[in-house]
Design a protein around this motif. Structure first.
Motif, mmCIF file in Angstrom:
data_model
loop_
_atom_site.group_PDB
_atom_site.id
_atom_site.type_symbol
_atom_site.label_atom_id
_atom_site.label_comp_id
_atom_site.label_asym_id
_atom_site.label_seq_id
_atom_site.Cartn_x
_atom_site.Cartn_y
_atom_site.Cartn_z
ATOM 1 N N ALA A 53 28.617 38.228 32.407
ATOM 2 C CA ALA A 53 29.911 37.696 31.851
ATOM 3 C C ALA A 53 30.926 38.667 32.026
ATOM 4 O O ALA A 53 32.120 38.393 31.829
ATOM 5 C CB ALA A 53 29.679 37.567 30.282
ATOM 6 N N LEU A 54 30.644 40.036 32.410
ATOM 7 C CA LEU A 54 31.595 40.974 32.736
ATOM 8 C C LEU A 54 31.361 41.497 34.112
ATOM 9 O O LEU A 54 30.383 42.157 34.457
ATOM 10 C CB LEU A 54 31.499 42.227 31.674
ATOM 11 C CG LEU A 54 32.262 43.424 31.922
ATOM 12 C CD1 LEU A 54 33.878 43.227 31.853
ATOM 13 C CD2 LEU A 54 31.943 44.650 31.024
ATOM 14 N N ARG A 55 32.428 41.528 34.936
ATOM 15 C CA ARG A 55 32.438 42.216 36.236
ATOM 16 C C ARG A 55 33.676 42.676 36.593
ATOM 17 O O ARG A 55 34.672 42.234 36.754
ATOM 18 C CB ARG A 55 32.435 41.183 37.408
ATOM 19 C CG ARG A 55 30.710 40.540 37.681
ATOM 20 C CD ARG A 55 30.125 41.805 37.978
ATOM 21 N NE ARG A 55 28.624 41.531 38.094
ATOM 22 C CZ ARG A 55 27.580 41.613 37.239
ATOM 23 N NH1 ARG A 55 27.929 42.141 36.006
ATOM 24 N NH2 ARG A 55 26.211 41.214 37.523
ATOM 25 N N PRO A 56 33.912 44.059 35.999
ATOM 26 C CA PRO A 56 35.153 44.812 36.514
ATOM 27 C C PRO A 56 35.698 44.713 37.689
ATOM 28 O O PRO A 56 34.899 44.783 38.782
ATOM 29 C CB PRO A 56 34.752 46.298 36.180
ATOM 30 C CG PRO A 56 33.716 46.235 35.031
ATOM 31 C CD PRO A 56 32.837 45.072 35.485
ATOM 32 N N ASP A 57 36.857 44.800 37.964
ATOM 33 C CA ASP A 57 37.612 44.843 39.221
ATOM 34 C C ASP A 57 37.743 45.940 39.798
ATOM 35 O O ASP A 57 37.971 46.763 39.112
ATOM 36 C CB ASP A 57 38.850 43.780 39.231
ATOM 37 C CG ASP A 57 38.584 42.442 39.161
ATOM 38 O OD1 ASP A 57 37.646 41.877 39.235
ATOM 39 O OD2 ASP A 57 39.764 41.562 38.925
ATOM 40 N N ILE A 58 37.650 45.997 41.419
ATOM 41 C CA ILE A 58 37.808 47.144 41.837
ATOM 42 C C ILE A 58 39.216 47.016 42.796
ATOM 43 O O ILE A 58 39.169 46.343 43.376
ATOM 44 C CB ILE A 58 36.887 47.549 42.892
ATOM 45 C CG1 ILE A 58 35.372 47.447 42.106
ATOM 46 C CG2 ILE A 58 36.961 49.023 43.279
ATOM 47 C CD1 ILE A 58 35.167 48.486 41.011
ATOM 48 N N HIS A 59 40.087 48.171 42.317
ATOM 49 C CA HIS A 59 41.538 48.108 43.118
ATOM 50 C C HIS A 59 41.424 48.854 44.104
ATOM 51 O O HIS A 59 41.877 48.485 45.216
ATOM 52 C CB HIS A 59 42.500 48.494 42.063
ATOM 53 C CG HIS A 59 43.796 48.756 42.733
ATOM 54 N ND1 HIS A 59 44.440 47.507 42.800
ATOM 55 C CD2 HIS A 59 44.425 49.959 42.929
ATOM 56 C CE1 HIS A 59 45.902 48.167 43.399
ATOM 57 N NE2 HIS A 59 45.603 49.329 43.423
#
Length: 329
Positions: A294-300
């Motif tokens: 449900a949570l997948r932080p984005d990598i900039h």
């Protein structure tokens, strides 16, 4: 061990330098973590720049920056079970009130500050869970479950805001988010039911229309001072504003009357000093959301450790979409 450090405040390319320092030994109750990834946050860049009110010099002769990171426990101190050796972990408060953070090959810190990563979750994700992950989890769930509630998440494209949108929508909240116009589709994809341009002159009216006039139950706010007038207008009676930032206006004028007659609760969040029960609840929320996808932080962006100064520039750049990471060789 190899590390990046600074001994004075200033621009990153002037004060961040490569160095060799002794590898720490874990003391009683501590673990030694070989770091794979270091997470870079705006707070790290502000601390290095000397942008904290009332702080005129670094608190230690040499500071290795960054509070977030992920790696593998290689040794344990007295009182820590040997079974922790080999555990894949993520770090919180790595450099909070300490000299040496995660911009290094190793860190020794209390065992509780090295949290086991769920099976199959990589170090990149782990390095995003400290400041942005815990802040998002606590601002969303600090008042309990949010299923069926209407949440307003400002800055929905930022690292904290984007995490908060995912967490809240997965938990059954109706999420309304604000962001810049170019980021709106990304925020919708994260789970926001409605997304508005934060610069829209009719923003308050549109938010209220989106709630059918009922207002917002809980607001997650990155610019408390700048948005306080808007919040007083769009909040529902007995609503809560969970504010974790106010960079544009640190001394806001407070509209007490409108807030009084809605009996609003103002919850100011500083993730570094969360009480232990609240921190454990947030950690559990993150573990569950990461474990279920449900949570997948984005990598900039990601940089080599030697490019730490460029990472500090990147994390402060307007329009950043996700986390900034350092790969530790």
């Amino acid at each position: 061990m190899h590390a990046i450090s600074y001994s004075r405040f200033g621009p990153p390319h002037e004060v961040l330098t490569s160095c060799e320092i002794p590898t720490p030994d874990p003391g009683p109750g501590e673990v030694l973590v070989r770091l794979h990834v270091s997470g870079v946050n705006p707070s790290d860049a502000k601390a290095r720049a000397g942008a904290r009110p009332g702080v005129t010099a670094p608190a230690f002769p040499r500071i290795v920056p960054h509070s977030d990171g992920a790696g593998v426990i290689e040794a344990v101190g007295e009182g820590v079970p040997a079974a922790r050796i080999g555990a894949r972990v993520w770090i919180w408060n790595g450099q909070w009130q300490r000299a040496f953070g995660t911009a290094a090959q190793y860190i020794a810190l209390p065992s509780a500050q090295a949290v086991d990563l769920p099976e199959g979750v990589g170090f990149d994700i782990g390095a995003c869970l400290g400041i942005p992950g815990l802040t998002a989890a606590h601002t969303v769930f600090g008042g309990g479950d949010v299923a069926g509630q209407r949440l307003l998440i400002s800055g929905g494209a930022g690292a904290v805001g984007h995490n908060a949108v995912q967490l809240a929508s997965a938990a059954g909240a109706e999420v309304i988010a604000t962001c810049s116009a170019p980021a709106m589709e990304r925020v919708r994809a994260a789970g926001a039911a409605r997304v508005f341009d934060y610069a829209d002159p009719d923003l308050a009216e549109k938010i209220l229309d989106a709630t059918g006039g009922a207002g917002i139950d809980r607001a997650i706010e990155v610019e408390f001072g700048a948005n306080l007038g808007l919040l007083a207008e769009v909040m529902a009676p007995n609503g809560t504003i969970a504010a974790y930032g106010s960079g544009k206006e640190m001394t806001p004028q407070f509209p007490f009357g409108p807030c009084l007659f809605k009996a609003l609760t103002i919850d100011i969040v500083l993730v570094y000093i969360l009480p232990e029960p609240a921190r454990q609840t947030a950690i559990a929320r993150l573990a569950s959301a990461i474990g279920t996808g449900a949570l997948r932080p984005d990598i900039h962006a990601r940089f080599a450790l030697e490019d730490c100064a460029a990472a500090h520039d990147a994390v402060m750049r307007p329009g950043r979409a996700g986390a900034v990471l350092l790969d530790i060789a």
